[in-house]
Design a protein around this motif. Structure first.
Motif, PDB file in Angstrom:
ATOM      1  N   GLY A 198       0.809  -1.216   0.000  1.00 24.03           N
ATOM      2  CA  GLY A 198       0.000   0.000   0.000  1.00 24.03           C
ATOM      3  C   GLY A 198       0.838   1.259   0.000  1.00 24.03           C
ATOM      4  O   GLY A 198       0.297   2.361   0.155  1.00 24.03           O
ATOM      5  N   SER A 199       2.146   1.104  -0.139  1.00 19.87           N
ATOM      6  CA  SER A 199       3.069   2.246  -0.144  1.00 19.87           C
ATOM      7  C   SER A 199       2.952   3.091   1.112  1.00 19.87           C
ATOM      8  O   SER A 199       3.164   4.309   1.087  1.00 19.87           O
ATOM      9  CB  SER A 199       2.840   3.110  -1.397  1.00 19.87           C
ATOM     10  OG  SER A 199       3.132   2.381  -2.559  1.00 19.87           O
ATOM     11  N   VAL A 200       2.592   2.446   2.220  1.00 12.08           N
ATOM     12  CA  VAL A 200       2.505   3.140   3.494  1.00 12.08           C
ATOM     13  C   VAL A 200       3.878   3.090   4.139  1.00 12.08           C
ATOM     14  O   VAL A 200       4.342   2.035   4.570  1.00 12.08           O
ATOM     15  CB  VAL A 200       1.447   2.496   4.406  1.00 12.08           C
ATOM     16  CG1 VAL A 200       1.409   3.215   5.744  1.00 12.08           C
ATOM     17  CG2 VAL A 200       0.089   2.526   3.736  1.00 12.08           C
ATOM     18  N   TRP A 201       4.504   4.204   4.229  1.00 15.63           N
ATOM     19  CA  TRP A 201       5.918   4.301   4.632  1.00 15.63           C
ATOM     20  C   TRP A 201       5.976   4.979   5.984  1.00 15.63           C
ATOM     21  O   TRP A 201       5.818   6.188   6.072  1.00 15.63           O
ATOM     22  CB  TRP A 201       6.646   5.106   3.562  1.00 15.63           C
ATOM     23  CG  TRP A 201       8.131   5.049   3.583  1.00 15.63           C
ATOM     24  CD1 TRP A 201       8.912   3.942   3.714  1.00 15.63           C
ATOM     25  CD2 TRP A 201       9.012   6.159   3.426  1.00 15.63           C
ATOM     26  NE1 TRP A 201      10.226   4.296   3.638  1.00 15.63           N
ATOM     27  CE2 TRP A 201      10.328   5.650   3.471  1.00 15.63           C
ATOM     28  CE3 TRP A 201       8.836   7.524   3.259  1.00 15.63           C
ATOM     29  CZ2 TRP A 201      11.451   6.451   3.335  1.00 15.63           C
ATOM     30  CZ3 TRP A 201       9.949   8.338   3.120  1.00 15.63           C
ATOM     31  CH2 TRP A 201      11.240   7.801   3.168  1.00 15.63           C
ATOM     32  N   LEU A 202       6.209   4.198   7.018  1.00 16.23           N
ATOM     33  CA  LEU A 202       6.096   4.689   8.375  1.00 16.23           C
ATOM     34  C   LEU A 202       7.462   4.877   9.018  1.00 16.23           C
ATOM     35  O   LEU A 202       8.404   4.104   8.781  1.00 16.23           O
ATOM     36  CB  LEU A 202       5.273   3.714   9.222  1.00 16.23           C
ATOM     37  CG  LEU A 202       3.848   3.457   8.734  1.00 16.23           C
ATOM     38  CD1 LEU A 202       3.180   2.411   9.600  1.00 16.23           C
ATOM     39  CD2 LEU A 202       3.050   4.749   8.733  1.00 16.23           C
TER      40      LEU A 202
END
Length: 131
Positions: free
Chosen positions: A104-108
């Motif tokens: 999901g291209s969630v870059w935390l």
């Protein structure tokens, strides 16, 4: 599979500048985010900074913010760590590391600051800052 090779380390005087490069080989480098870490003798590996897989964002750790800049060129499969106003406490072996773009291209922050997130590591390059 990604292979990483760092270069550019060396000796620099305090206040000076140094440019480290991380060159990647392998497929689809643009699908990986890249982090820089460093490790001084007797100390744990420390996050320095990171750049997103598409180069749209980059972060530097608080200890180097304003002095170090991370950039990448996906056409050249290269990530650069520009070190300015170097300090003796920057002395360490510097490593680049790569990890696949997250789902999901969630870059935390908790993800990219953690060394165990990264699957591929270079061999490291020594940086020594003299006072």
């Amino acid at each position: 599979q990604v292979t990483l090779v760092e270069s550019g380390g060396g000796l620099v005087q305090a206040g000076g500048s140094l440019t480290l490069s991380c060159r990647a080989s392998g497929r689809a480098f643009s699908n990986y985010f890249v982090g820089w870490f460093r490790q001084a003798p007797g100390r744990e590996r420390e996050f320095v900074g990171t750049t997103r897989w598409d180069a749209r964002d980059a972060y530097a750790a608080g200890s180097v913010k304003g002095r170090f800049t991370i950039s990448r060129d996906n056409a050249e499969n290269t990530v650069t760590l520009q070190m300015n106003n170097a300090k003796p406490e920057d002395t360490a072996v510097y490593y680049c590391a790569a990890a696949p773009r997250p789902l999901g291209s969630v870059w935390l922050k908790d993800t990219y600051e953690t060394a165990s997130t990264y699957d591929y590591w270079g061999q490291g390059t020594q940086v020594t800052v003299s006072s």
